[in-house]
Design a protein around this motif. Structure first.
Motif, mmCIF file in Angstrom:
data_model
loop_
_atom_site.group_PDB
_atom_site.id
_atom_site.type_symbol
_atom_site.label_atom_id
_atom_site.label_comp_id
_atom_site.label_asym_id
_atom_site.label_seq_id
_atom_site.Cartn_x
_atom_site.Cartn_y
_atom_site.Cartn_z
ATOM 1 N N VAL A 10 60.293 50.944 83.561
ATOM 2 C CA VAL A 10 60.145 51.613 84.847
ATOM 3 C C VAL A 10 59.503 50.667 85.860
ATOM 4 O O VAL A 10 59.950 50.567 87.008
ATOM 5 C CB VAL A 10 59.320 52.913 84.709
ATOM 6 C CG1 VAL A 10 59.005 53.510 86.067
ATOM 7 C CG2 VAL A 10 60.061 53.910 83.834
ATOM 8 N N GLU A 11 58.468 49.970 85.429
ATOM 9 C CA GLU A 11 57.796 49.036 86.334
ATOM 10 C C GLU A 11 58.748 47.924 86.778
ATOM 11 O O GLU A 11 58.799 47.564 87.962
ATOM 12 C CB GLU A 11 56.563 48.427 85.670
ATOM 13 C CG GLU A 11 55.803 47.519 86.611
ATOM 14 C CD GLU A 11 54.554 46.916 85.998
ATOM 15 O OE1 GLU A 11 53.955 46.074 86.679
ATOM 16 O OE2 GLU A 11 54.195 47.269 84.859
ATOM 17 N N ALA A 12 59.529 47.392 85.850
ATOM 18 C CA ALA A 12 60.480 46.331 86.195
ATOM 19 C C ALA A 12 61.527 46.833 87.178
ATOM 20 O O ALA A 12 61.886 46.126 88.130
ATOM 21 C CB ALA A 12 61.136 45.790 84.925
ATOM 22 N N LEU A 13 62.019 48.042 86.960
ATOM 23 C CA LEU A 13 63.005 48.623 87.879
ATOM 24 C C LEU A 13 62.417 48.782 89.278
ATOM 25 O O LEU A 13 63.063 48.450 90.280
ATOM 26 C CB LEU A 13 63.495 49.980 87.361
ATOM 27 C CG LEU A 13 64.433 49.957 86.174
ATOM 28 C CD1 LEU A 13 64.607 51.375 85.618
ATOM 29 C CD2 LEU A 13 65.777 49.385 86.574
ATOM 30 N N ALA A 14 61.203 49.286 89.350
ATOM 31 C CA ALA A 14 60.549 49.485 90.646
ATOM 32 C C ALA A 14 60.332 48.148 91.341
ATOM 33 O O ALA A 14 60.600 48.012 92.547
ATOM 34 C CB ALA A 14 59.222 50.217 90.454
ATOM 35 N N ARG A 15 59.856 47.165 90.620
ATOM 36 C CA ARG A 15 59.604 45.851 91.230
ATOM 37 C C ARG A 15 60.904 45.187 91.689
ATOM 38 O O ARG A 15 60.976 44.599 92.763
ATOM 39 C CB ARG A 15 58.851 44.945 90.250
ATOM 40 C CG ARG A 15 57.421 45.394 90.032
ATOM 41 C CD ARG A 15 56.604 44.361 89.274
ATOM 42 N NE ARG A 15 55.271 44.886 89.006
ATOM 43 C CZ ARG A 15 54.311 44.987 89.903
ATOM 44 N NH1 ARG A 15 54.533 44.612 91.143
ATOM 45 N NH2 ARG A 15 53.125 45.480 89.577
ATOM 46 N N ASP A 16 61.949 45.286 90.871
ATOM 47 C CA ASP A 16 63.239 44.696 91.231
ATOM 48 C C ASP A 16 63.816 45.373 92.468
ATOM 49 O O ASP A 16 64.287 44.702 93.394
ATOM 50 C CB ASP A 16 64.215 44.808 90.054
ATOM 51 C CG ASP A 16 65.555 44.175 90.364
ATOM 52 O OD1 ASP A 16 65.571 42.979 90.744
ATOM 53 O OD2 ASP A 16 66.580 44.867 90.252
ATOM 54 N N LEU A 17 63.764 46.678 92.495
ATOM 55 C CA LEU A 17 64.295 47.415 93.647
ATOM 56 C C LEU A 17 63.496 47.108 94.909
ATOM 57 O O LEU A 17 64.064 46.901 95.986
ATOM 58 C CB LEU A 17 64.283 48.920 93.351
ATOM 59 C CG LEU A 17 65.100 49.814 94.272
ATOM 60 C CD1 LEU A 17 66.560 49.394 94.295
ATOM 61 C CD2 LEU A 17 64.975 51.261 93.830
ATOM 62 N N ALA A 18 62.184 47.032 94.777
ATOM 63 C CA ALA A 18 61.333 46.706 95.926
ATOM 64 C C ALA A 18 61.662 45.303 96.439
ATOM 65 O O ALA A 18 61.768 45.086 97.651
ATOM 66 C CB ALA A 18 59.861 46.796 95.521
ATOM 67 N N ARG A 19 61.842 44.363 95.529
ATOM 68 C CA ARG A 19 62.179 42.996 95.927
ATOM 69 C C ARG A 19 63.506 42.955 96.672
ATOM 70 O O ARG A 19 63.635 42.342 97.723
ATOM 71 C CB ARG A 19 62.236 42.094 94.686
ATOM 72 C CG ARG A 19 62.550 40.629 94.998
ATOM 73 C CD ARG A 19 62.794 39.801 93.730
ATOM 74 N NE ARG A 19 63.743 40.382 92.792
ATOM 75 C CZ ARG A 19 65.077 40.394 92.965
ATOM 76 N NH1 ARG A 19 65.624 39.878 94.037
ATOM 77 N NH2 ARG A 19 65.856 40.929 92.044
ATOM 78 N N ARG A 20 64.515 43.651 96.122
ATOM 79 C CA ARG A 20 65.844 43.653 96.754
ATOM 80 C C ARG A 20 65.837 44.317 98.124
ATOM 81 O O ARG A 20 66.635 43.969 98.978
ATOM 82 C CB ARG A 20 66.873 44.321 95.837
ATOM 83 C CG ARG A 20 67.206 43.448 94.628
ATOM 84 C CD ARG A 20 68.379 43.960 93.830
ATOM 85 N NE ARG A 20 67.981 45.104 93.015
ATOM 86 C CZ ARG A 20 68.687 46.232 92.881
ATOM 87 N NH1 ARG A 20 69.816 46.388 93.517
ATOM 88 N NH2 ARG A 20 68.250 47.198 92.114
ATOM 89 N N HIS A 21 64.927 45.261 98.325
ATOM 90 C CA HIS A 21 64.838 45.954 99.611
ATOM 91 C C HIS A 21 63.806 45.326 100.539
ATOM 92 O O HIS A 21 63.620 45.775 101.668
ATOM 93 C CB HIS A 21 64.521 47.442 99.395
ATOM 94 C CG HIS A 21 65.705 48.219 98.927
ATOM 95 N ND1 HIS A 21 66.471 48.987 99.765
ATOM 96 C CD2 HIS A 21 66.270 48.328 97.691
ATOM 97 C CE1 HIS A 21 67.450 49.547 99.071
ATOM 98 N NE2 HIS A 21 67.345 49.153 97.812
ATOM 99 N N GLY A 22 63.126 44.314 100.049
ATOM 100 C CA GLY A 22 62.140 43.621 100.864
ATOM 101 C C GLY A 22 60.951 44.487 101.239
ATOM 102 O O GLY A 22 60.456 44.434 102.359
#
Length: 81
Positions: A10-22
């Motif tokens: 879950v943490e990895a998904l959140a961090r990846d999505l946040a990174r992709r959305h800036g």
């Protein structure tokens, strides 16, 4: 106020999505939860989804037949031997 995510996936998904959305993790989680709440509020409730079935049952009316308890008991594995 804090939120502790104890699931690595879950943490990895959140961090990846946040990174992709800036954006930050807090903001991306906020957006995701808000979108989910809005989708759920927009869709009909289970009671509303079952309305057509309830109406068909109401229109079918009663058959006048008695329920066969032995039949239902057997379906549920409760038959006597």
């Amino acid at each position: 106020m804090g939120l502790s995510i104890k699931n690595d996936t879950v943490e990895a998904l959140a961090r990846d999505l946040a990174r992709r959305h800036g954006t930050g993790v807090t903001e991306i989680i906020h957006r995701a939860l808000k979108e989910k709440a809005e989708r759920e509020a927009a869709e009909p409730s289970l009671w509303e989804k079952l309305a057509p079935i309830r109406e068909r049952l109401r229109q079918a009316g009663k058959t006048g037949l008695e329920a066969d308890k032995a039949f239902y008991d057997e379906l549920n594995g409760e038959y006597e031997r």
